[in-house]
Scaffold this active site. Structure first.
Site, PDB file in Angstrom:
ATOM      1  N   ARG A   1       0.746  -1.147   0.698  1.00  0.00           N
ATOM      2  CA  ARG A   1       0.139  -0.022  -0.027  1.00  0.00           C
ATOM      3  C   ARG A   1       0.951   1.495  -0.085  1.00  0.00           C
ATOM      4  O   ARG A   1       0.132   2.148  -0.737  1.00  0.00           O
ATOM      5  CB  ARG A   1      -1.098   0.001   1.060  1.00  0.00           C
TER       6      ARG A   1
ATOM      7  N   TYR B   1     -17.274  15.310 -15.560  1.00  0.00           N
ATOM      8  CA  TYR B   1     -17.377  14.058 -15.744  1.00  0.00           C
ATOM      9  C   TYR B   1     -18.612  13.521 -14.482  1.00  0.00           C
ATOM     10  O   TYR B   1     -17.590  14.003 -13.388  1.00  0.00           O
ATOM     11  CB  TYR B   1     -16.010  12.851 -15.574  1.00  0.00           C
TER      12      TYR B   1
ATOM     13  N   ASP C   1      -7.819  18.116 -15.131  1.00  0.00           N
ATOM     14  CA  ASP C   1      -7.796  16.208 -15.754  1.00  0.00           C
ATOM     15  C   ASP C   1      -7.795  16.553 -16.582  1.00  0.00           C
ATOM     16  O   ASP C   1      -8.665  17.133 -17.938  1.00  0.00           O
ATOM     17  CB  ASP C   1      -9.756  16.089 -14.948  1.00  0.00           C
TER      18      ASP C   1
ATOM     19  N   LYS D   1      -8.470   5.346 -19.714  1.00  0.00           N
ATOM     20  CA  LYS D   1      -9.290   5.079 -20.760  1.00  0.00           C
ATOM     21  C   LYS D   1      -7.516   5.727 -21.561  1.00  0.00           C
ATOM     22  O   LYS D   1      -7.141   4.479 -22.230  1.00  0.00           O
ATOM     23  CB  LYS D   1      -9.673   7.502 -20.700  1.00  0.00           C
TER      24      LYS D   1
END
Ligand SMILES: *Cc1c(COP(=O)(O)O)cnc(C)c1O
Length: 380
Positions: free
Chosen positions: A46, A98, A170, A195
């Site tokens: 992590r 978005y 973004d 994406k």
């Protein structure tokens, strides 16, 4: 080194232990320590993992930033950045976002007393008057999803500097191949690597890239403390996809132009949104801040839900699906799919109507794509 070379080389030196040319998938949760407090730079996955570290270094290099962080999803990346805010803080953002980002803002953060003002980012007067004493952050998404509006990053960042406000871009739609917000002095870049960056529709992931060490340490603290990290396998797949980003983006753009020009002339099309078309309202800004226009084309059909439904049902090469940026072409009905969580009134205001279809133009042959659109448009 050039972008293409960095995509293939940065963070990807041969493995020290074995000489493996390709970064291995370090599929381990933990790392054995030589003695208390002595390790080889990794303790627990992590907090850090070599496969993820390779991807993070490469992403930073491509954005021309110093530090990269990789997450389990774009929204996890956004959440880590937004965790820098405190109750009472204020954020300005465009109406066009978005859908998932809008939901995170309004349904997760607003109940925690973080306030948002949504406005038209193409209007400099409205923008200048939106800053409050409590404003800490401006959230910029350009080109926007799904109406492909273009916001002037340098102008907005300049306004943020005057007010001592952090700017976040973004950069999912443009990718660093076509747009480098950090070079336009934005503070933070976020991505849905799901994406174009991964590009093969087989991983959900996100990223943050920054230049400032203080911001990096803060976001890294939240990455580790909240825990939305990418798995070693997802990081590896994303790194594999990323190697070809440059050639993919070039071809996505060529195919998008072919699709946009074909649709522009079609009698059953009311309008085409593609920033590379000279009639697009953001064309000049896009030319100024981007080196290409990307692979998304949105289109208004003549008709409403039933015409759109017939069109989408009859597509054979394009798949009706959420998401974008993969090698395969996808069609998305934004009002019911990606933007289902948007209020109706806001959807109408920004142009997400019931005849709007967003096309993620893939890497199939352009003629097969236009032929497919042609036959499906003939069905209504
Ligand atoms: C998909 C997307 C996101 C969210 O990313 P996930 O990987 O789905 O969590 C954020 N911003 C934009 C522009 C997107 O297209």
């Amino acid at each position: 080194m050039h972008f293409e070379t960095r995509a293939i080389r940065v963070g990807q030196e041969p493995d020290e232990a074995t000489g493996a040319t390709i970064v291995p998938i370090y599929q381990t949760s933990t790392f054995t320590q030589e003695e208390i407090g002595r390790n080889k730079g990794f303790e627990y996955t992590r907090s850090g993992n070599p496969t993820r570290a390779a991807l993070e270094a490469c992403l930073a290099s491509l954005e021309e930033g110093k530090y990269g962080l990789s997450f389990a999803s774009g929204l996890a990346a956004e959440h880590a950045v937004l965790s820098m805010l405190r109750p009472g803080d204020h954020v300005i953002a465009p109406f066009d976002l978005y859908g998932g980002t809008y939901r995170l803002f309004t349904q997760v953060l607003e109940p925690m007393n973080i306030r948002f003002t949504f406005l038209d980012f193409t209007d400099p007067v409205k923008l200048a008057s939106a800053f409050l004493p409590e404003t800490r952050m401006a959230w910029i998404e350009t080109p926007t999803n799904p109406t492909l509006k273009i916001f002037d990053i340098a102008a907005i960042v300049n306004e943020c500097h005057r007010h001592n406000v952090l700017s976040v871009v973004d950069n999912t739609f443009a990718t660093p191949y076509f747009q480098k917000p950090l070079s336009l002095e934005a503070d933070i870049v976020v991505h849905s690597t799901t994406k174009y960056i991964n590009g093969h529709s087989d991983v959900v992931g996100g990223a943050v890239v920054v230049n400032d060490k203080v911001i990096w340490n803060k976001v890294r603290f939240y990455q580790n403390s909240i825990g939305g990290v990418s798995s070693p396998f997802d990081a590896w797949l994303t790194l594999r996809g990323l190697k070809t980003l440059a050639v993919r983006m070039q071809q996505h753009e060529r195919n998008a132009f072919a699709v946009a020009r074909f649709l522009q002339k079609h009698p059953k099309i009311e309008g085409v949104l593609y920033p590379g078309l000279e009639g697009h309202p953001g064309y000049n800004t896009a030319k100024k801040q981007m080196t290409g226009f990307g692979g998304l084309v949105s289109v208004y059909l003549k008709g409403g839900f039933s015409e759109v439904n017939l069109f989408l049902k009859n597509l054979k090469v394009f798949s009706l699906a959420e998401s974008l940026g993969g090698v395969e072409s996808l069609a998305n009905y934004s009002t019911r799919m990606t933007h289902a969580s948007y209020p109706e009134k806001l959807k109408n205001q920004i142009g997400i109507t019931d005849n709007l279809v967003r096309l993620s133009v893939g890497l199939e042959h352009a003629d097969d794509l236009t032929d497919d659109l042609k036959q499906a448009l003939a069905k209504f």
